[in-house]
Write a protein that holds these residues in place. Structure first.
Motif, mmCIF file in Angstrom:
data_model
loop_
_atom_site.group_PDB
_atom_site.id
_atom_site.type_symbol
_atom_site.label_atom_id
_atom_site.label_comp_id
_atom_site.label_asym_id
_atom_site.label_seq_id
_atom_site.Cartn_x
_atom_site.Cartn_y
_atom_site.Cartn_z
ATOM 1 N N LEU A 79 30.040 -25.816 81.854
ATOM 2 C CA LEU A 79 29.591 -24.885 81.415
ATOM 3 C C LEU A 79 28.735 -25.758 79.741
ATOM 4 O O LEU A 79 28.144 -24.594 79.553
ATOM 5 C CB LEU A 79 30.051 -23.356 82.119
ATOM 6 C CG LEU A 79 30.448 -23.322 83.136
ATOM 7 C CD1 LEU A 79 30.845 -22.192 83.169
ATOM 8 C CD2 LEU A 79 28.702 -23.555 83.961
ATOM 9 N N ILE A 80 29.768 -25.703 79.151
ATOM 10 C CA ILE A 80 29.474 -26.160 77.643
ATOM 11 C C ILE A 80 28.027 -26.858 77.357
ATOM 12 O O ILE A 80 27.362 -26.317 77.161
ATOM 13 C CB ILE A 80 29.945 -26.039 76.679
ATOM 14 C CG1 ILE A 80 31.674 -24.964 76.953
ATOM 15 C CG2 ILE A 80 29.991 -26.670 75.961
ATOM 16 C CD1 ILE A 80 32.912 -25.715 75.978
ATOM 17 N N VAL A 83 25.140 -25.253 78.863
ATOM 18 C CA VAL A 83 24.568 -23.928 77.386
ATOM 19 C C VAL A 83 23.377 -24.698 76.705
ATOM 20 O O VAL A 83 23.061 -24.119 75.881
ATOM 21 C CB VAL A 83 25.666 -23.046 77.394
ATOM 22 C CG1 VAL A 83 25.413 -22.042 75.806
ATOM 23 C CG2 VAL A 83 26.517 -22.268 78.506
ATOM 24 N N GLN A 86 20.478 -26.298 77.470
ATOM 25 C CA GLN A 86 19.809 -24.885 77.583
ATOM 26 C C GLN A 86 19.075 -24.855 76.052
ATOM 27 O O GLN A 86 17.858 -24.047 75.680
ATOM 28 C CB GLN A 86 20.604 -23.418 78.237
ATOM 29 C CG GLN A 86 20.832 -23.685 79.841
ATOM 30 C CD GLN A 86 19.445 -24.147 80.603
ATOM 31 O OE1 GLN A 86 18.620 -23.557 80.404
ATOM 32 N NE2 GLN A 86 19.016 -25.021 81.390
ATOM 33 N N ALA A 87 20.335 -24.589 75.204
ATOM 34 C CA ALA A 87 19.717 -24.393 73.513
ATOM 35 C C ALA A 87 19.027 -24.802 73.342
ATOM 36 O O ALA A 87 18.511 -25.024 72.380
ATOM 37 C CB ALA A 87 21.317 -23.623 72.650
#
Length: 124
Positions: A79-80, A83, A86-87
């Motif tokens: 999940l990190i 993210v 996506q960033a």
């Protein structure tokens, strides 16, 4: 160790997940680039489901006492990474939007200056 019944239920859930992912990509609601991590995660979970002792073996190799803890750690890392990706995409798109906005403003300015020159020529 998972019971046979739980393994079958997990297999069905994972196959439904992969099918839904396929239809989302096919409907162009998610790009192939952004679907790959989810596809790899689904395949990895299928391997864990189909090969009974692989999770215990991986936990033993990594020095994790309980295989469930390994699942939580790997899920957290997954999940990190999602993210972070996506960033990075958002940052890239923000830069592109800023550049396009500036180019559009310059083009509008040039167009307006061109129409002002034509107006002056018509008045003379």
């Amino acid at each position: 160790m998972l019971t046979f019944r739980i393994r079958i239920i997990l297999l069905v859930i994972l196959l439904v997940f992969i099918a839904i992912l396929y239809f989302i990509v096919r409907g162009r609601k998610l790009s192939v680039k952004h679907s790959l991590p989810w596809l790899f995660m689904g395949i990895a979970l299928l391997l864990v489901d189909c090969i009974p002792g692989i999770l215990d073996y991986a936990a033993h190799l990594m020095g994790v006492v309980t295989p469930a803890n390994l699942i939580f750690v790997l899920g957290f890392i997954f999940l990190i990474l999602i993210v972070l990706g996506q960033a990075m995409s958002i940052s890239k798109m923000s830069t592109q939007i800023r550049r396009l906005t500036q180019e559009m403003a310059l083009m509008e300015n040039q167009q307006q200056q061109g129409s002002n020159i034509k107006d002056r020529e018509m008045r003379m």
